[in-house]
Motif scaffolding. Sequence first.
Motif, PDB file in Angstrom:
ATOM      1  N   ALA A 459       0.828  -1.205   0.000  1.00 22.19           N
ATOM      2  CA  ALA A 459       0.000   0.000   0.000  1.00 22.19           C
ATOM      3  C   ALA A 459       0.865   1.258   0.000  1.00 22.19           C
ATOM      4  O   ALA A 459       0.604   2.216  -0.742  1.00 22.19           O
ATOM      5  CB  ALA A 459      -0.933   0.001   1.221  1.00 22.19           C
ATOM      6  N   ILE A 460       1.924   1.256   0.807  1.00 23.20           N
ATOM      7  CA  ILE A 460       2.793   2.441   0.871  1.00 23.20           C
ATOM      8  C   ILE A 460       3.493   2.678  -0.451  1.00 23.20           C
ATOM      9  O   ILE A 460       3.548   3.800  -0.964  1.00 23.20           O
ATOM     10  CB  ILE A 460       3.818   2.281   2.018  1.00 23.20           C
ATOM     11  N   LEU A 461       4.035   1.614  -1.062  1.00 24.13           N
ATOM     12  CA  LEU A 461       4.723   1.761  -2.346  1.00 24.13           C
ATOM     13  C   LEU A 461       3.741   2.170  -3.441  1.00 24.13           C
ATOM     14  O   LEU A 461       4.048   3.057  -4.262  1.00 24.13           O
ATOM     15  CB  LEU A 461       5.418   0.449  -2.721  1.00 24.13           C
ATOM     16  N   ALA A 462       2.553   1.562  -3.455  1.00 16.29           N
ATOM     17  CA  ALA A 462       1.564   1.889  -4.482  1.00 16.29           C
ATOM     18  C   ALA A 462       1.140   3.356  -4.382  1.00 16.29           C
ATOM     19  O   ALA A 462       1.008   4.052  -5.405  1.00 16.29           O
ATOM     20  CB  ALA A 462       0.348   0.972  -4.348  1.00 16.29           C
ATOM     21  N   CYS A 463       0.939   3.850  -3.173  1.00 20.49           N
ATOM     22  CA  CYS A 463       0.539   5.258  -3.000  1.00 20.49           C
ATOM     23  C   CYS A 463       1.660   6.208  -3.427  1.00 20.49           C
ATOM     24  O   CYS A 463       1.398   7.266  -4.006  1.00 20.49           O
ATOM     25  CB  CYS A 463       0.159   5.522  -1.546  1.00 20.49           C
ATOM     26  N   THR A 464       2.905   5.814  -3.153  1.00 21.45           N
ATOM     27  CA  THR A 464       4.034   6.650  -3.559  1.00 21.45           C
ATOM     28  C   THR A 464       4.131   6.708  -5.080  1.00 21.45           C
ATOM     29  O   THR A 464       4.400   7.765  -5.662  1.00 21.45           O
ATOM     30  CB  THR A 464       5.336   6.107  -2.956  1.00 21.45           C
ATOM     31  N   GLU A 473      -5.602  13.285  -4.457  1.00 19.58           N
ATOM     32  CA  GLU A 473      -5.550  12.679  -3.126  1.00 19.58           C
ATOM     33  C   GLU A 473      -6.643  11.649  -2.900  1.00 19.58           C
ATOM     34  O   GLU A 473      -6.415  10.622  -2.243  1.00 19.58           O
ATOM     35  CB  GLU A 473      -5.641  13.779  -2.064  1.00 19.58           C
ATOM     36  N   SER A 474      -7.829  11.925  -3.440  1.00 19.10           N
ATOM     37  CA  SER A 474      -8.929  10.975  -3.242  1.00 19.10           C
ATOM     38  C   SER A 474      -8.622   9.631  -3.906  1.00 19.10           C
ATOM     39  O   SER A 474      -8.847   8.569  -3.325  1.00 19.10           O
ATOM     40  CB  SER A 474     -10.227  11.554  -3.824  1.00 19.10           C
ATOM     41  N   ARG A 475      -8.071   9.679  -5.112  1.00 15.37           N
ATOM     42  CA  ARG A 475      -7.756   8.427  -5.824  1.00 15.37           C
ATOM     43  C   ARG A 475      -6.618   7.681  -5.133  1.00 15.37           C
ATOM     44  O   ARG A 475      -6.625   6.449  -5.060  1.00 15.37           O
ATOM     45  CB  ARG A 475      -7.385   8.751  -7.277  1.00 15.37           C
ATOM     46  N   ILE A 476      -5.656   8.444  -4.617  1.00 20.38           N
ATOM     47  CA  ILE A 476      -4.549   7.812  -3.880  1.00 20.38           C
ATOM     48  C   ILE A 476      -5.071   7.126  -2.625  1.00 20.38           C
ATOM     49  O   ILE A 476      -4.633   6.026  -2.272  1.00 20.38           O
ATOM     50  CB  ILE A 476      -3.481   8.867  -3.528  1.00 20.38           C
ATOM     51  N   GLU A 477      -6.036   7.765  -1.944  1.00 19.76           N
ATOM     52  CA  GLU A 477      -6.628   7.154  -0.751  1.00 19.76           C
ATOM     53  C   GLU A 477      -7.329   5.855  -1.111  1.00 19.76           C
ATOM     54  O   GLU A 477      -7.263   4.864  -0.362  1.00 19.76           O
ATOM     55  CB  GLU A 477      -7.605   8.128  -0.100  1.00 19.76           C
ATOM     56  N   GLY A 478      -7.986   5.816  -2.267  1.00 18.90           N
ATOM     57  CA  GLY A 478      -8.626   4.577  -2.719  1.00 18.90           C
ATOM     58  C   GLY A 478      -7.599   3.481  -2.966  1.00 18.90           C
ATOM     59  O   GLY A 478      -7.824   2.303  -2.643  1.00 18.90           O
ATOM     60  N   ILE A 479      -6.460   3.869  -3.560  1.00 15.90           N
ATOM     61  CA  ILE A 479      -5.386   2.892  -3.793  1.00 15.90           C
ATOM     62  C   ILE A 479      -4.841   2.374  -2.468  1.00 15.90           C
ATOM     63  O   ILE A 479      -4.568   1.174  -2.307  1.00 15.90           O
ATOM     64  CB  ILE A 479      -4.268   3.541  -4.640  1.00 15.90           C
ATOM     65  N   ILE A 526     -19.876  -4.099  -1.006  1.00 17.32           N
ATOM     66  CA  ILE A 526     -19.605  -2.981  -0.095  1.00 17.32           C
ATOM     67  C   ILE A 526     -19.481  -1.712  -0.926  1.00 17.32           C
ATOM     68  O   ILE A 526     -18.714  -1.660  -1.888  1.00 17.32           O
ATOM     69  CB  ILE A 526     -18.312  -3.217   0.711  1.00 17.32           C
ATOM     70  N   ARG A 527     -20.214  -0.636  -0.589  1.00 21.77           N
ATOM     71  CA  ARG A 527     -20.276   0.578  -1.410  1.00 21.77           C
ATOM     72  C   ARG A 527     -19.119   1.525  -1.071  1.00 21.77           C
ATOM     73  O   ARG A 527     -19.296   2.537  -0.416  1.00 21.77           O
ATOM     74  CB  ARG A 527     -21.625   1.261  -1.221  1.00 21.77           C
ATOM     75  N   PHE A 528     -17.931   1.146  -1.542  1.00 20.30           N
ATOM     76  CA  PHE A 528     -16.778   2.045  -1.417  1.00 20.30           C
ATOM     77  C   PHE A 528     -16.865   3.121  -2.480  1.00 20.30           C
ATOM     78  O   PHE A 528     -17.388   2.894  -3.575  1.00 20.30           O
ATOM     79  CB  PHE A 528     -15.468   1.267  -1.636  1.00 20.30           C
ATOM     80  N   TRP A 530     -14.408   3.999  -4.111  1.00 19.16           N
ATOM     81  CA  TRP A 530     -13.284   3.668  -4.992  1.00 19.16           C
ATOM     82  C   TRP A 530     -13.436   2.224  -5.468  1.00 19.16           C
ATOM     83  O   TRP A 530     -14.173   1.429  -4.879  1.00 19.16           O
ATOM     84  CB  TRP A 530     -11.950   3.805  -4.230  1.00 19.16           C
ATOM     85  N   PRO A 531     -12.707   1.813  -6.505  1.00 18.43           N
ATOM     86  CA  PRO A 531     -12.850   0.448  -7.051  1.00 18.43           C
ATOM     87  C   PRO A 531     -12.083  -0.584  -6.222  1.00 18.43           C
ATOM     88  O   PRO A 531     -11.185  -1.284  -6.729  1.00 18.43           O
ATOM     89  CB  PRO A 531     -12.277   0.588  -8.469  1.00 18.43           C
ATOM     90  N   ILE A 532     -12.387  -0.677  -4.933  1.00 20.00           N
ATOM     91  CA  ILE A 532     -11.656  -1.562  -4.025  1.00 20.00           C
ATOM     92  C   ILE A 532     -11.785  -3.024  -4.450  1.00 20.00           C
ATOM     93  O   ILE A 532     -10.789  -3.778  -4.479  1.00 20.00           O
ATOM     94  CB  ILE A 532     -12.166  -1.393  -2.578  1.00 20.00           C
ATOM     95  N   ALA A 533     -13.020  -3.440  -4.802  1.00 17.92           N
ATOM     96  CA  ALA A 533     -13.234  -4.839  -5.195  1.00 17.92           C
ATOM     97  C   ALA A 533     -12.437  -5.178  -6.445  1.00 17.92           C
ATOM     98  O   ALA A 533     -11.852  -6.271  -6.562  1.00 17.92           O
ATOM     99  CB  ALA A 533     -14.721  -5.101  -5.415  1.00 17.92           C
ATOM    100  N   ASN A 534     -12.380  -4.277  -7.411  1.00 17.69           N
ATOM    101  CA  ASN A 534     -11.640  -4.542  -8.649  1.00 17.69           C
ATOM    102  C   ASN A 534     -10.128  -4.563  -8.414  1.00 17.69           C
ATOM    103  O   ASN A 534      -9.401  -5.266  -9.129  1.00 17.69           O
ATOM    104  CB  ASN A 534     -11.978  -3.493  -9.704  1.00 17.69           C
ATOM    105  N   ILE A 535      -9.628  -3.797  -7.444  1.00 18.47           N
ATOM    106  CA  ILE A 535      -8.198  -3.867  -7.116  1.00 18.47           C
ATOM    107  C   ILE A 535      -7.851  -5.271  -6.637  1.00 18.47           C
ATOM    108  O   ILE A 535      -6.847  -5.872  -7.068  1.00 18.47           O
ATOM    109  CB  ILE A 535      -7.833  -2.817  -6.050  1.00 18.47           C
ATOM    110  N   ALA A 536      -8.686  -5.815  -5.737  1.00 15.19           N
ATOM    111  CA  ALA A 536      -8.453  -7.181  -5.252  1.00 15.19           C
ATOM    112  C   ALA A 536      -8.595  -8.204  -6.384  1.00 15.19           C
ATOM    113  O   ALA A 536      -7.841  -9.181  -6.453  1.00 15.19           O
ATOM    114  CB  ALA A 536      -9.439  -7.489  -4.125  1.00 15.19           C
TER     115      ALA A 536
END
Length: 622
Positions: A459-464, A473-479, A526-528, A530-536
């Motif tokens: 998560a830290i590397l992906a956000c960086t 910032e919002s999209r980074i928070e989703g990542i 779950i109504r995130f 961001w595309p949390i389910a698709n990331i997984a």
Amino acid sequence: MLFLKNAEELRFERFNRAGEKMLGYSRQDLLGKNDFDLFPQEQAEFFSGKDMAVLESHEVAEIPEEPIRVANGQEKWLHTFKVGLYDDEGRPTHLLGISMDITERKLAEITLKESRHNLAEAQRMAHIGSWELDLVSDALFWSDEIFCIFEIDPQQFGASYEAFLDAIHPEDREAVNKAYTDSLSNRQPYQIEHRLLMNDGRVKYVHEHGESVYDEDGKPLRSSGTVQDISGRKQAEISLEHANRALHALSTVNRELVHATEEEALLQAICTAIVEQNYYRMAWVGYVQHDAAKSIRHMASAGDEQETLTRVQPRWAEDEYGTGPSGRAVRTGETQLARDIANDPQYQSWKDELIRQGYVSSIALPLTASGQVFGILHVYADEVDAFTSAEVDLLEEMAGDLAFGVNSLRIRLERDSAMAQNEQHLARMHESLAGTVNAIARAVEARDPYTAGHQRRVAILACTIAASMGLDESRIEGIRMGATIHDIGKIQVPAEILTKPAKLSDIEYAIIKEHPGVGFEILKDIRFPWPIANIAYQHHERMDGSGYPQGLKGEEICLEARIVAVADVVEAMASHRPYRAGLGMDKALAEIRQNRGILYDTVVADACLRLFEEGSFSIEDV
């Protein structure tokens, strides 16, 4: 007139009743229309051009005079202010306009010009009344035209200088006499404008010119001159003066409305603006109180009010204290005009106090919102009949604008309060959501001690990486959230497979490969935001379609998953696993470099490589 247009098509979205009355259209006829639907082509192009210029300039625009053709075909003149409204990113959303009908003033100007022209023509042609005074016998001669102007029966007139003075307005007699006697002493012609007081109380204005003849010794023998009735011109001047003072006050008030942010400051600014026109003695605003006494609470004031308002405490109850203009304005919702306070039979309460302070006339204007009177604006003057009909119309429009402004400020305050509460609620929800996601991540890693911290480091590397790519910032928070639980599907994989210290069998590897789909099933409902389910679901997909579980290619894989995929590979190769020691960062980066554009998104891969090459990121520090 107040109106609101959308910025995209400049169509009317809001219109007040003053605008309906001014243009002759109903609100239904106006809303949803633009200038081209309502006005001639040339006029519509002028209006829309001004509107677009205002939106582009981000400044308040003032159009002192603009003609407009209203519904009945009549031409009116408007004095308009326009200002753009913008969202948080500075993009225009609406255009707010405030227009004042200055047709009365324009017509008064035209009438004044015509009157002056007629006066010049009358003087040129000597079409005026003439007079002659014999100073030896004190005999006065008037032409028929002067008797008509003075409205005096020749048979009832004493025909002397004293009789002439008696026909002049009492307040002007001394000035007229001085002008004449000074001309005799100085042996110079004189001219003066003065008033005549008619028997029915009407006032006329005349322009008088005279000169005298002297004997050899310098003694005056006789005087002669002319008198011109200039009542029409003077009334036009007075009407124009009154319209201008109300218009100036209205203009200043509308400027305050455009920039107002606080209700009390707005009320005080309005009162100050009215009094600073130098024609009104006092102005104050009161709010209706629904207490037992039905009082009117003093909110703001300006002018000679300090002593008066401490004694005058109006109410709107139907008793002796509520009979004044303020109380009647509240009860009836209509403007209350007192042309002469001293002789107004309805002005009972506090009349003596007001007269003592020098207030001669007043106007009380109701302030309404949603059909209910919530306050009054009361203005005082120091002359009888100080408020002309045109002036009353402008003051009524000003009161309407003030009420609209107060209501808008209250709505804005309620909206801001609601938005602040909503932001606090969202912040609490975000904290709760982040806590839940972290708890889930810890639960997953608790079953696999060898990969403990893997999701956090990914998560830290992906956000960086995402930040270096310029994502918001919002999209980074989703990542961050998606990467933190990207392996949630492993919760269904048996612990003995996750921790097996040897190479996995084909069947075991097949079970492992099911974790992206399991994760998607866990997260999809779950109504995130961001595309949390698709990331997984997609973090093991590859750009060439060789990944799993869906075999997606290129842009079919969401950007967030492409970023997490690169971070996942780097962290996994560099870290220890049950079945092997860590391969090291050099081999991990070599894998990314070798397969950029093949397995991994080129832009993402380059951003990752740049972080390590520039030394701005180290996996060991995480």
